[in-house]
Design a protein around this motif. Structure first.
Motif, PDB file in Angstrom:
ATOM      1  N   PRO A 110       0.830  -1.220   0.000  1.00 46.53           N
ATOM      2  CA  PRO A 110       0.000   0.000   0.000  1.00 46.53           C
ATOM      3  C   PRO A 110       0.858   1.261   0.000  1.00 46.53           C
ATOM      4  CG  PRO A 110      -0.747  -1.558   1.658  1.00 46.53           C
ATOM      5  CD  PRO A 110       0.570  -2.066   1.162  1.00 46.53           C
ATOM      6  N   LYS A 111       0.256   2.345  -0.384  1.00 40.72           N
ATOM      7  CA  LYS A 111       0.933   3.632  -0.375  1.00 40.72           C
ATOM      8  C   LYS A 111       1.277   4.037   1.058  1.00 40.72           C
ATOM      9  CE  LYS A 111      -1.754   5.048  -4.411  1.00 40.72           C
ATOM     10  NZ  LYS A 111      -2.733   6.031  -4.955  1.00 40.72           N
ATOM     11  N   ALA A 112       2.168   5.011   1.163  1.00 40.26           N
ATOM     12  CA  ALA A 112       2.647   5.410   2.488  1.00 40.26           C
ATOM     13  C   ALA A 112       1.519   5.935   3.365  1.00 40.26           C
ATOM     14  CB  ALA A 112       3.739   6.464   2.345  1.00 40.26           C
ATOM     15  N   ASN A 113       0.530   6.592   2.772  1.00 37.05           N
ATOM     16  CA  ASN A 113      -0.566   7.156   3.563  1.00 37.05           C
ATOM     17  C   ASN A 113      -1.517   6.091   4.094  1.00 37.05           C
ATOM     18  OD1 ASN A 113       0.447   9.702   3.035  1.00 37.05           O
ATOM     19  ND2 ASN A 113      -0.833   9.986   1.205  1.00 37.05           N
ATOM     20  N   TYR A 114      -1.507   4.915   3.450  1.00 33.16           N
ATOM     21  CA  TYR A 114      -2.434   3.851   3.844  1.00 33.16           C
ATOM     22  C   TYR A 114      -1.705   2.629   4.381  1.00 33.16           C
ATOM     23  CZ  TYR A 114      -5.230   6.704   0.662  1.00 33.16           C
ATOM     24  OH  TYR A 114      -5.856   7.750   0.038  1.00 33.16           O
ATOM     25  N   ALA A 115      -0.404   2.743   4.599  1.00 35.69           N
ATOM     26  CA  ALA A 115       0.364   1.570   5.021  1.00 35.69           C
ATOM     27  C   ALA A 115       0.022   1.145   6.440  1.00 35.69           C
ATOM     28  CB  ALA A 115       1.861   1.865   4.910  1.00 35.69           C
ATOM     29  N   GLU A 116      -0.414   2.072   7.294  1.00 29.18           N
ATOM     30  CA  GLU A 116      -0.694   1.747   8.691  1.00 29.18           C
ATOM     31  C   GLU A 116      -2.092   1.172   8.900  1.00 29.18           C
ATOM     32  OE1 GLU A 116       1.658   1.876  10.807  1.00 29.18           O
ATOM     33  OE2 GLU A 116       3.103   2.885   9.490  1.00 29.18           O
ATOM     34  N   LEU A 117      -2.904   1.121   7.866  1.00 26.57           N
ATOM     35  CA  LEU A 117      -4.262   0.597   8.006  1.00 26.57           C
ATOM     36  C   LEU A 117      -4.261  -0.927   8.047  1.00 26.57           C
ATOM     37  CD1 LEU A 117      -6.143   2.945   5.497  1.00 26.57           C
ATOM     38  CD2 LEU A 117      -5.872   3.224   7.970  1.00 26.57           C
ATOM     39  N   ASP A 118      -5.348  -1.480   8.527  1.00 30.21           N
ATOM     40  CA  ASP A 118      -5.507  -2.936   8.594  1.00 30.21           C
ATOM     41  C   ASP A 118      -6.075  -3.427   7.262  1.00 30.21           C
ATOM     42  OD1 ASP A 118      -5.731  -5.529   9.297  1.00 30.21           O
ATOM     43  OD2 ASP A 118      -7.383  -5.260  10.726  1.00 30.21           O
ATOM     44  N   TRP A 119      -5.250  -4.133   6.499  1.00 32.09           N
ATOM     45  CA  TRP A 119      -5.644  -4.596   5.174  1.00 32.09           C
ATOM     46  C   TRP A 119      -6.091  -6.059   5.176  1.00 32.09           C
ATOM     47  CZ3 TRP A 119      -6.104  -1.414   1.061  1.00 32.09           C
ATOM     48  CH2 TRP A 119      -5.517  -0.138   1.178  1.00 32.09           C
ATOM     49  N   GLU A 120      -6.331  -6.597   6.318  1.00 37.74           N
ATOM     50  CA  GLU A 120      -6.757  -7.995   6.387  1.00 37.74           C
ATOM     51  C   GLU A 120      -8.219  -8.110   5.939  1.00 37.74           C
ATOM     52  OE1 GLU A 120      -6.931 -11.685   9.598  1.00 37.74           O
ATOM     53  OE2 GLU A 120      -6.239  -9.685  10.197  1.00 37.74           O
ATOM     54  N   GLY A 121      -8.453  -9.011   5.026  1.00 38.44           N
ATOM     55  CA  GLY A 121      -9.796  -9.235   4.513  1.00 38.44           C
ATOM     56  C   GLY A 121     -10.199  -8.300   3.396  1.00 38.44           C
ATOM     57  N   ILE A 122      -9.320  -7.424   2.957  1.00 35.99           N
ATOM     58  CA  ILE A 122      -9.626  -6.495   1.874  1.00 35.99           C
ATOM     59  C   ILE A 122      -9.408  -7.222   0.544  1.00 35.99           C
ATOM     60  CG2 ILE A 122      -9.071  -4.269   0.830  1.00 35.99           C
ATOM     61  CD1 ILE A 122     -10.317  -4.076   3.587  1.00 35.99           C
TER      62      ILE A 122
END
Length: 350
Positions: A110-122
């Protein structure tokens, strides 16, 4: 028709009616009016990243009739490659492929602005849209800066330390340098990128100098992790002007001092070798001369005693100056009357 030529200007008389002045065009010299050197020279030799590279080459030039001409050629190479070395030398990018200038990143992340989000199940399609590969160039730059910052930051919340600032500026410098390479505007480079790039390089040198003064261990770690170089600037009295004559003259003086030191070292080694070789013989000869000198001095003393000469070490008679001066002063007091009026009258009567 009669034609008269005079130097570069010719006078033409046609049937006696008209006269025309014709100027002959001389062939232009192949030598330019001003010396030219290519300041946009492409540099591919990594050895030129050393600020003293050309000075080292100049010290190896043989001292012959072509010495000054060779130094002139080196000076042109130095000035021509100075611009490229300034932009790429500190990051050691000369001689390396452009893809190796920046750190390796995962383009599918993911991009740097969205790297800290939880991407599990996306879903993968959504991840692909928000990945760096489908982003803009700014996203690549942010990813490169983040990769460099993670190498030197003290902790996860560190955002203001000198190490982080140096890593951030390094990411910007390498991103802009790669952008200049992609634009490839020959022979000049885009000034709207190159000028800020020079300012950013100077700012990073300032940060490196401050970190070097504060923490040497952190300074060495930053240089090792970020693969950058820091060269201590020369003092004003050590700097040499960029003019060709000044540079050649300074190198010539250094070469003279160097050759002088080499010659003195050779003579010193030769002297030590000869001293070791002829030392015992010289020592033996000096001892023989000392024995002869003692014999001659003893004979001279015998001759002096035969002739009745007094030895120099005998004490000499010194007159009693204090007693004699006291006696003279007492006589002067008793028998000297300079103001006696009767004596004056007797002298007048006589």
């Amino acid at each position: 028709m009669v034609v008269f030529y005079r130097n570069a200007c010719s006078r033409v008389i046609i049937d006696g009616y008209r006269s025309i002045y014709v100027t002959t065009i001389k062939q232009q010299s192949s030598r330019p009016r001003f010396p030219f050197f290519n300041k946009h020279m492409k540099v591919t030799d990594p050895a030129r990243q050393d600020p003293n590279h050309f000075e080292k080459l100049a010290h190896e030039v043989p001292l012959d009739e072509q010495y000054v001409d060779t130094l002139t050629h080196l000076w042109k190479e130095k000035i021509g490659s100075e611009r490229e070395v300034t932009l790429k030398g500190d990051d050691q990018m000369i001689g390396r492929k452009p893809k190796n200038w920046v750190p390796e990143i995962d383009e599918n992340s993911p991009k740097a602005n969205y790297a800290e989000l939880d991407w599990e199940g996306i879903p993968e399609s959504v991840k692909k849209i928000f990945s760096i590969k489908f982003g803009e160039r700014r996203d690549y730059t942010d990813a490169w800066k983040k990769a460099l910052i993670d190498k030197v930051r003290k902790h996860k919340l560190d955002i203001n330390s000198l190490e982080v600032k140096i890593a951030w500026t390094t990411g910007v410098i390498r991103s802009w340098t790669l952008l200049v390479k992609e634009i490839d505007n020959k022979p000049k480079k885009p000034s709207y990128i190159v000028h800020p790039l020079h300012l950013m390089i100077a700012f990073r040198r300032k940060l490196l100098r401050q970190l070097r003064e504060v923490d040497t261990a952190a300074f060495e770690k930053v240089l090792f992790e970020l693969k950058i170089a820091y060269h201590v600037p020369k003092r004003p009295e050590e700097q040499v002007e960029k003019r060709r004559k000044a540079w050649v003259e300074a190198l010539l003086k250094e070469r003279i001092e160097r050759e002088k030191d080499i010659k003195m070292e050779e003579l010193n080694k030769k002297y030590i070798a000869e001293r070791i070789q002829y030392g015992p013989e010289i020592k033996k000869r000096l001892e023989e001369l000392d024995v002869e000198e003692r014999i001659i001095n003893a004979r001279l003393e015998e001759l002096a005693s035969i002739q009745g000469e007094m030895p120099e070490k005998l004490p000499k008679y010194q007159p009693k100056l204090i007693e004699e001066l006291s006696e003279i002063a007492a006589h002067a007091i008793l028998y000297h009357h300079p103001d006696d009026p009767q004596r004056k009258n007797r002298l007048l009567d006589a």
